[in-house]
Design a protein around this motif. Sequence first.
Motif, PDB file in Angstrom:
ATOM      1  N   GLU A   1       0.821  -1.207   0.000  1.00  4.57           N
ATOM      2  CA  GLU A   1       0.000   0.000   0.000  1.00  4.57           C
ATOM      3  C   GLU A   1       0.861   1.266   0.000  1.00  4.57           C
ATOM      4  OE1 GLU A   1      -3.584   0.853   0.014  1.00  4.57           O
ATOM      5  OE2 GLU A   1      -3.147  -0.952  -1.153  1.00  4.57           O
ATOM      6  N   ILE A   2       1.953   1.219   0.716  1.00  4.47           N
ATOM      7  CA  ILE A   2       2.868   2.367   0.735  1.00  4.47           C
ATOM      8  C   ILE A   2       3.428   2.624  -0.658  1.00  4.47           C
ATOM      9  CG2 ILE A   2       5.143   3.139   1.537  1.00  4.47           C
ATOM     10  CD1 ILE A   2       4.438   1.769   4.249  1.00  4.47           C
ATOM     11  N   ARG A   3       3.843   1.562  -1.317  1.00  5.12           N
ATOM     12  CA  ARG A   3       4.385   1.731  -2.667  1.00  5.12           C
ATOM     13  C   ARG A   3       3.302   2.199  -3.643  1.00  5.12           C
ATOM     14  NH1 ARG A   3       8.812   3.413  -2.288  1.00  5.12           N
ATOM     15  NH2 ARG A   3       8.497   3.624  -4.537  1.00  5.12           N
ATOM     16  N   ARG A   4       2.066   1.738  -3.447  1.00  3.86           N
ATOM     17  CA  ARG A   4       0.955   2.187  -4.297  1.00  3.86           C
ATOM     18  C   ARG A   4       0.715   3.676  -4.107  1.00  3.86           C
ATOM     19  NH1 ARG A   4      -4.077   3.599  -3.944  1.00  3.86           N
ATOM     20  NH2 ARG A   4      -4.186   3.198  -1.698  1.00  3.86           N
ATOM     21  N   LEU A   5       0.720   4.125  -2.850  1.00  4.26           N
ATOM     22  CA  LEU A   5       0.502   5.538  -2.557  1.00  4.26           C
ATOM     23  C   LEU A   5       1.631   6.404  -3.120  1.00  4.26           C
ATOM     24  CD1 LEU A   5      -0.865   5.351   1.104  1.00  4.26           C
ATOM     25  CD2 LEU A   5      -2.093   6.231  -0.895  1.00  4.26           C
TER      26      LEU A   5
ATOM     27  N   ALA B   1       5.447  10.360  -4.982  1.00  2.00           N
ATOM     28  CA  ALA B   1       6.254  10.567  -3.775  1.00  2.00           C
ATOM     29  C   ALA B   1       7.384   9.549  -3.714  1.00  2.00           C
ATOM     30  CB  ALA B   1       5.375  10.436  -2.528  1.00  2.00           C
ATOM     31  N   ILE B   2       8.469   9.936  -3.047  1.00  2.00           N
ATOM     32  CA  ILE B   2       9.554   8.997  -2.788  1.00  2.00           C
ATOM     33  C   ILE B   2       9.759   8.874  -1.287  1.00  2.00           C
ATOM     34  CG2 ILE B   2      10.745   9.435  -4.960  1.00  2.00           C
ATOM     35  CD1 ILE B   2      12.784  11.125  -3.335  1.00  2.00           C
ATOM     36  N   ILE B   3      10.348   7.776  -0.883  1.00  2.00           N
ATOM     37  CA  ILE B   3      10.646   7.541   0.526  1.00  2.00           C
ATOM     38  C   ILE B   3      12.157   7.525   0.706  1.00  2.00           C
ATOM     39  CG2 ILE B   3      10.485   5.898   2.441  1.00  2.00           C
ATOM     40  CD1 ILE B   3       7.831   4.975   1.249  1.00  2.00           C
ATOM     41  N   LEU B   4      12.638   8.397   1.592  1.00  7.26           N
ATOM     42  CA  LEU B   4      14.045   8.447   1.965  1.00  7.26           C
ATOM     43  C   LEU B   4      14.178   7.851   3.355  1.00  7.26           C
ATOM     44  CD1 LEU B   4      14.790  12.146   0.912  1.00  7.26           C
ATOM     45  CD2 LEU B   4      15.028  10.093  -0.489  1.00  7.26           C
ATOM     46  N   ALA B   5      15.095   6.927   3.542  1.00  5.50           N
ATOM     47  CA  ALA B   5      15.254   6.279   4.843  1.00  5.50           C
ATOM     48  C   ALA B   5      16.706   6.308   5.291  1.00  5.50           C
ATOM     49  CB  ALA B   5      14.757   4.838   4.795  1.00  5.50           C
ATOM     50  N   HIS B   6      16.909   6.696   6.539  1.00 10.54           N
ATOM     51  CA  HIS B   6      18.259   6.659   7.098  1.00 10.54           C
ATOM     52  C   HIS B   6      18.610   5.229   7.472  1.00 10.54           C
ATOM     53  CE1 HIS B   6      21.642   7.465   9.838  1.00 10.54           C
ATOM     54  NE2 HIS B   6      21.783   8.581   9.154  1.00 10.54           N
ATOM     55  N   TYR B   7      19.919   4.953   7.487  1.00 11.30           N
ATOM     56  CA  TYR B   7      20.402   3.614   7.833  1.00 11.30           C
ATOM     57  C   TYR B   7      19.952   3.157   9.224  1.00 11.30           C
ATOM     58  CZ  TYR B   7      23.788   3.720   3.937  1.00 11.30           C
ATOM     59  OH  TYR B   7      24.384   3.751   2.704  1.00 11.30           O
ATOM     60  N   TYR B   8      19.572   4.086  10.102  1.00  8.83           N
ATOM     61  CA  TYR B   8      19.231   3.729  11.470  1.00  8.83           C
ATOM     62  C   TYR B   8      17.759   3.376  11.657  1.00  8.83           C
ATOM     63  CZ  TYR B   8      23.794   5.768  12.772  1.00  8.83           C
ATOM     64  OH  TYR B   8      25.135   6.057  12.887  1.00  8.83           O
TER      65      TYR B   8
ATOM     66  N   GLN C   1      13.601   0.443   5.551  1.00  9.18           N
ATOM     67  CA  GLN C   1      14.689   0.469   4.571  1.00  9.18           C
ATOM     68  C   GLN C   1      14.328  -0.343   3.328  1.00  9.18           C
ATOM     69  OE1 GLN C   1      18.766  -0.027   6.067  1.00  9.18           O
ATOM     70  NE2 GLN C   1      18.030   0.287   8.162  1.00  9.18           N
ATOM     71  N   ASP C   2      13.597  -1.443   3.544  1.00 10.12           N
ATOM     72  CA  ASP C   2      13.241  -2.331   2.433  1.00 10.12           C
ATOM     73  C   ASP C   2      12.282  -1.687   1.434  1.00 10.12           C
ATOM     74  OD1 ASP C   2      14.854  -4.336   3.421  1.00 10.12           O
ATOM     75  OD2 ASP C   2      13.230  -5.406   4.442  1.00 10.12           O
ATOM     76  N   ILE C   3      11.437  -0.763   1.892  1.00 12.00           N
ATOM     77  CA  ILE C   3      10.451  -0.161   0.975  1.00 12.00           C
ATOM     78  C   ILE C   3      10.869   1.242   0.516  1.00 12.00           C
ATOM     79  CG2 ILE C   3       8.454  -1.524   1.655  1.00 12.00           C
ATOM     80  CD1 ILE C   3       8.705   1.940   3.048  1.00 12.00           C
ATOM     81  N   ALA C   4      12.039   1.706   0.965  1.00 16.55           N
ATOM     82  CA  ALA C   4      12.487   3.048   0.610  1.00 16.55           C
ATOM     83  C   ALA C   4      13.005   3.114  -0.826  1.00 16.55           C
ATOM     84  CB  ALA C   4      13.580   3.503   1.570  1.00 16.55           C
ATOM     85  N   ASP C   5      12.841   4.283  -1.434  1.00 14.74           N
ATOM     86  CA  ASP C   5      13.426   4.516  -2.754  1.00 14.74           C
ATOM     87  C   ASP C   5      14.919   4.729  -2.635  1.00 14.74           C
ATOM     88  OD1 ASP C   5      11.017   5.008  -4.776  1.00 14.74           O
ATOM     89  OD2 ASP C   5      10.484   5.922  -2.865  1.00 14.74           O
ATOM     90  N   PHE C   6      15.324   5.273  -1.477  1.00 19.60           N
ATOM     91  CA  PHE C   6      16.741   5.537  -1.269  1.00 19.60           C
ATOM     92  C   PHE C   6      17.066   5.412   0.206  1.00 19.60           C
ATOM     93  CE2 PHE C   6      20.591   8.094  -0.824  1.00 19.60           C
ATOM     94  CZ  PHE C   6      21.339   7.616  -1.883  1.00 19.60           C
ATOM     95  N   VAL C   7      18.131   4.674   0.515  1.00 23.68           N
ATOM     96  CA  VAL C   7      18.608   4.495   1.884  1.00 23.68           C
ATOM     97  C   VAL C   7      20.008   5.080   1.949  1.00 23.68           C
ATOM     98  CG1 VAL C   7      19.115   2.847   3.736  1.00 23.68           C
ATOM     99  CG2 VAL C   7      17.268   2.364   2.116  1.00 23.68           C
ATOM    100  N   GLY C   8      20.288   5.867   2.994  1.00 20.17           N
ATOM    101  CA  GLY C   8      21.611   6.457   3.065  1.00 20.17           C
ATOM    102  C   GLY C   8      21.885   7.160   4.374  1.00 20.17           C
ATOM    103  N   ASP C   9      23.035   7.840   4.435  1.00 21.40           N
ATOM    104  CA  ASP C   9      23.384   8.641   5.607  1.00 21.40           C
ATOM    105  C   ASP C   9      22.924  10.076   5.365  1.00 21.40           C
ATOM    106  OD1 ASP C   9      25.215   9.591   3.771  1.00 21.40           O
ATOM    107  OD2 ASP C   9      26.993   9.021   4.913  1.00 21.40           O
TER     108      ASP C   9
END
Length: 314
Positions: free
Chosen positions: A10-14, A20-27, A33-41
């Motif tokens: 559902e998140i990816r559908r939205l 929209a994109i999802i940015l996720a920090h390594y923490y 992290q698995d559903i993020a478009d980009f994972v980083g510091d």
Amino acid sequence: MLKTEDLKAEIRRLCKEKDAIILAHYYTIGDIQDIADFVGDSLALARKAAETDAKAMVMCGVHFMAETCKLLSPDKMVLCPDLEAGCSLADSCKAEDLKKFKEEHPGYQVISYVNTTAAVKALTDVVVTSGNAKKVVDQLPKDAKLIFGPDYNLGNYINEVTGRQMLLWNGGCHVHERFSVSNILELKAKYPEAVVMAHLECKAPVLAVAEVKGSTATMLKYAQQSDKKQFIVATEAGILHEMQRTCPDKQFIPVPPEISESGLECSCNECQYMKLNTLEKVYNCLKNESPQIEIDSEIAKEAVKPINRMLELS
């Protein structure tokens, strides 16, 4: 409530529906992290925020990171899954206190760690991350009078490796402050072939026993390129997810803190603020387009300048 896999779908559908994109920090937790478009510091996420063509972004990290996204993308919708996801390091340096300190030290430039509020960045000459702090400082005039804050441990390390004598703000990260040298040595005795890696926000005694010192991205890259098979990791435990994902044949051992939040030993060291990000909150903020990050226009005008200078110098 939807099951985990349904939530992810559902998140990816939205995201597709709302551009929209999802940015996720390594923490953040592994599921995010698995559903993020980009994972980083912090630096990588700041760059991605500046580059994205998406109409909206969800910053899964802590509040100052969402502010940084908004500063670099003022016309875009920036969503933060939980506004309570703060940062002990950012909290250790209030804008009014820094303003007073600057007034007491005329002629000094301010270098602020990215882990700061927009209001503090507005009082700053250049922002740095743990990954680029040395590179940025090296490019400043040798006779420059510098204030570095708020992370004392990072500032102390940069002073040591650059020969500078920056005035250091006495702030720290509640996660990295708690790592145990004795536990690192115990783990090293148990895993003698393991490489000890430590984040630059750790105290000097911890860095002294580390073979690899750097940002989360530095440690991740080292693990990926090394022919070693075991690593003792002194940083927030969330990075182990990406380390294990990209290096499935290697073993990553988290360093326990000296004292956990409960006063008892625990097997890993986690940031409770990062862990406030959940799949449910990501889903709800995308669905409701709330909470959104807004920054006072006058503060934003000044705060974006040291970030852009950092991007230019790094």
